[in-house]
Design a protein around this motif. Structure first.
Motif, PDB file in Angstrom:
ATOM      1  N   ARG A  23       0.856  -1.190   0.000  1.00 54.32           N
ATOM      2  CA  ARG A  23       0.000   0.000   0.000  1.00 54.32           C
ATOM      3  C   ARG A  23       0.888   1.235   0.000  1.00 54.32           C
ATOM      4  O   ARG A  23       1.631   1.480   0.941  1.00 54.32           O
ATOM      5  CB  ARG A  23      -0.906   0.000   1.232  1.00 54.32           C
ATOM      6  N   THR A  24       0.796   2.005  -1.089  1.00 56.60           N
ATOM      7  CA  THR A  24       1.585   3.241  -1.160  1.00 56.60           C
ATOM      8  C   THR A  24       0.707   4.485  -1.123  1.00 56.60           C
ATOM      9  O   THR A  24       1.218   5.597  -1.113  1.00 56.60           O
ATOM     10  CB  THR A  24       2.437   3.268  -2.443  1.00 56.60           C
ATOM     11  N   GLY A  25      -0.631   4.301  -1.107  1.00 58.83           N
ATOM     12  CA  GLY A  25      -1.551   5.431  -1.055  1.00 58.83           C
ATOM     13  C   GLY A  25      -2.164   5.599   0.321  1.00 58.83           C
ATOM     14  O   GLY A  25      -2.006   4.764   1.213  1.00 58.83           O
ATOM     15  N   ASP A  26      -2.912   6.700   0.500  1.00 58.22           N
ATOM     16  CA  ASP A  26      -3.468   7.037   1.808  1.00 58.22           C
ATOM     17  C   ASP A  26      -4.956   6.748   1.935  1.00 58.22           C
ATOM     18  O   ASP A  26      -5.497   6.817   3.041  1.00 58.22           O
ATOM     19  CB  ASP A  26      -3.237   8.532   2.099  1.00 58.22           C
ATOM     20  N   ASP A  27      -5.634   6.417   0.848  1.00 60.70           N
ATOM     21  CA  ASP A  27      -7.081   6.261   0.874  1.00 60.70           C
ATOM     22  C   ASP A  27      -7.471   4.872   1.392  1.00 60.70           C
ATOM     23  O   ASP A  27      -7.233   3.860   0.735  1.00 60.70           O
ATOM     24  CB  ASP A  27      -7.648   6.482  -0.541  1.00 60.70           C
ATOM     25  N   ASP A  28      -8.102   4.826   2.571  1.00 57.38           N
ATOM     26  CA  ASP A  28      -8.496   3.553   3.169  1.00 57.38           C
ATOM     27  C   ASP A  28      -9.529   2.826   2.323  1.00 57.38           C
ATOM     28  O   ASP A  28      -9.481   1.593   2.188  1.00 57.38           O
ATOM     29  CB  ASP A  28      -9.072   3.775   4.575  1.00 57.38           C
ATOM     30  N   TRP A  31      -7.901   1.083  -0.659  1.00 57.40           N
ATOM     31  CA  TRP A  31      -7.130  -0.083  -0.215  1.00 57.40           C
ATOM     32  C   TRP A  31      -8.049  -1.265   0.084  1.00 57.40           C
ATOM     33  O   TRP A  31      -7.788  -2.391  -0.336  1.00 57.40           O
ATOM     34  CB  TRP A  31      -6.310   0.302   1.010  1.00 57.40           C
ATOM     35  N   HIS A  78       1.358  -2.884   4.584  1.00 52.08           N
ATOM     36  CA  HIS A  78       0.474  -1.721   4.649  1.00 52.08           C
ATOM     37  C   HIS A  78       0.926  -0.725   5.714  1.00 52.08           C
ATOM     38  O   HIS A  78       0.135   0.060   6.219  1.00 52.08           O
ATOM     39  CB  HIS A  78      -0.965  -2.160   4.911  1.00 52.08           C
ATOM     40  N   PRO A  80       2.399   2.582   7.211  1.00 55.02           N
ATOM     41  CA  PRO A  80       2.436   3.969   6.717  1.00 55.02           C
ATOM     42  C   PRO A  80       3.807   4.401   6.224  1.00 55.02           C
ATOM     43  O   PRO A  80       3.911   5.298   5.380  1.00 55.02           O
ATOM     44  CB  PRO A  80       1.986   4.783   7.944  1.00 55.02           C
ATOM     45  N   ARG A  83       4.205   4.490   2.436  1.00 54.78           N
ATOM     46  CA  ARG A  83       3.317   5.304   1.606  1.00 54.78           C
ATOM     47  C   ARG A  83       4.162   6.203   0.697  1.00 54.78           C
ATOM     48  O   ARG A  83       5.159   6.790   1.110  1.00 54.78           O
ATOM     49  CB  ARG A  83       2.395   6.171   2.480  1.00 54.78           C
TER      50      ARG A  83
END
Length: 353
Positions: A23-28, A31, A78, A80, A83
């Motif tokens: 997971r490299t993005g912030d949107d839960d 994901w 996953h 942080p 990210r």
């Protein structure tokens, strides 16, 4: 500085194939959508390889579950701290000695967030280059290999994961890279913004947009392995023995104008353990065909539609090319389809159409 990737130690007694999903993005929400589309894949494990990551809320199979009879590994990162990571940075981290190296690395990306229909993942295969190619290029084992990146949908990645133990895995990954490279489809002028229209369609778009997209779920009970030197036709519905016998007779019938048929080259699997098994579950239990490393193009299923509805149309589950993009053919076409696929006289699209 980022922490080490949560990878298990390197395999010591034969390499376990698998994937690393980061997971490299912030949107839960994005994901969780990606995880739900990939399904309850077998072999998901903690970094130490001992079992399910209990910190993740997704419903997935424990790698110690008895249904995971073919060794495979899915590691999900996953944290942080990773990210915003880029492929080159991740490739460098994978070059660290003493850790397991996945066959395919999958990253959520800005495109994953923007394209809610397909949820494309940015992927690359650290093991795609062969040792012979490395030698010809003058590389040694200590040097970082070139990253061949491409786009793939979560469901196509899941179907490819189910056959990673099969021969020719690198060929299929290279085909994905050829069909869906990350470079824009046409040249973008300096200063112009790259939009969704500029990018290649990800591998697996046809799977992702189906009314009945594939999804691996946990079997209710352990399933046996399916290995044979012959092509496989697997029975998954057991309500009508007469219909099954008629299907065998149809598939085994001699070709028109000949005394020969293809029935002797098919193994008919009549095992009640597969009652109600989904196509994805059958695919996951299928090993390569024969001792020469030959892989069958498809595994054929006789399900409730085949044995209870008019037409006796079997379900064909591809294990190559569009892996998992199943279709149906008449039972009397099976005897010509399988040898023609094996000899490369025809391809799957000839029968899918």
């Amino acid at each position: 500085m980022r922490p080490p990737l949560p990878l298990p130690p390197a395999d010591t007694t034969g390499r376990v194939p698998g994937m690393l999903l980061i997971r490299t993005g912030d949107d839960d929400e994005v994901w969780e959508d990606v995880l739900s589309r990939m399904g309850e894949l077998p072999g998901r494990c903690r970094p130490d390889g001992t079992g399910l990551d209990a910190t993740d809320s997704a419903s997935v199979a424990d790698s110690t579950d008895r249904t995971d009879t073919i060794p495979r590994r899915l590691v999900i990162a996953h944290e942080p701290a990773w990210r915003g990571a880029e492929p080159d940075e991740i490739a460098a981290a994978l070059a660290a000695s003493g850790t397991w190296t996945p066959d395919l690395v999958l990253l959520t990306d800005d495109r994953t967030t923007v394209n809610a229909e397909l949820r494309p993942l940015l992927a690359f295969g650290p093991l795609m280059d062969s040792e012979e190619e490395d030698d010809e290029a003058g590389h040694d084992d200590e040097e970082e290999r070139e990253v061949a990146a491409f786009w793939i949908t979560p469901r196509q990645a899941a179907m490819a994961y189910l056959v990673l133990h099969q021969p020719c895995t690198s060929f299929h990954l290279e085909q994905f890279a050829e069909d869906a490279p990350i470079e824009p489809e046409w040249e973008v002028e300096d200063g112009d913004e790259v939009t969704e229209d500029d990018l290649y369609e990800p591998a697996g778009a046809a799977l992702e947009t189906r009314d009945d997209p594939p999804l691996y779920t946990r079997p209710h009970r352990p399933l046996p392995l399916l290995g044979s030197s012959l092509d496989l036709l697997v029975r998954t519905d057991f309500g009508d023995d007469a219909a099954w016998a008629a299907l065998i007779a149809t598939v085994s019938a001699p070709f028109p104008g000949s005394e020969d048929g293809y029935g002797d080259a098919i193994e008919f699997v009549d095992d009640p353990a597969f009652e109600g098994a989904t196509p994805e579950q059958v695919l996951a239990q299928t090993r390569n065909r024969g001792s020469e490393g030959i892989i069958a193009d498809v595994v054929v299923l006789a399900d409730a539609v085949t044995l209870r509805e008019p037409g006796s149309r079997v379900l064909v589950m591809p294990m190559t090319d569009d892996i998992g993009l199943d279709f149906r053919v008449r039972a009397d076409a099976v005897g010509s389809m399988l040898p023609n696929l094996g000899l490369s006289n025809m391809d799957l699209d000839d029968f899918r159409e």
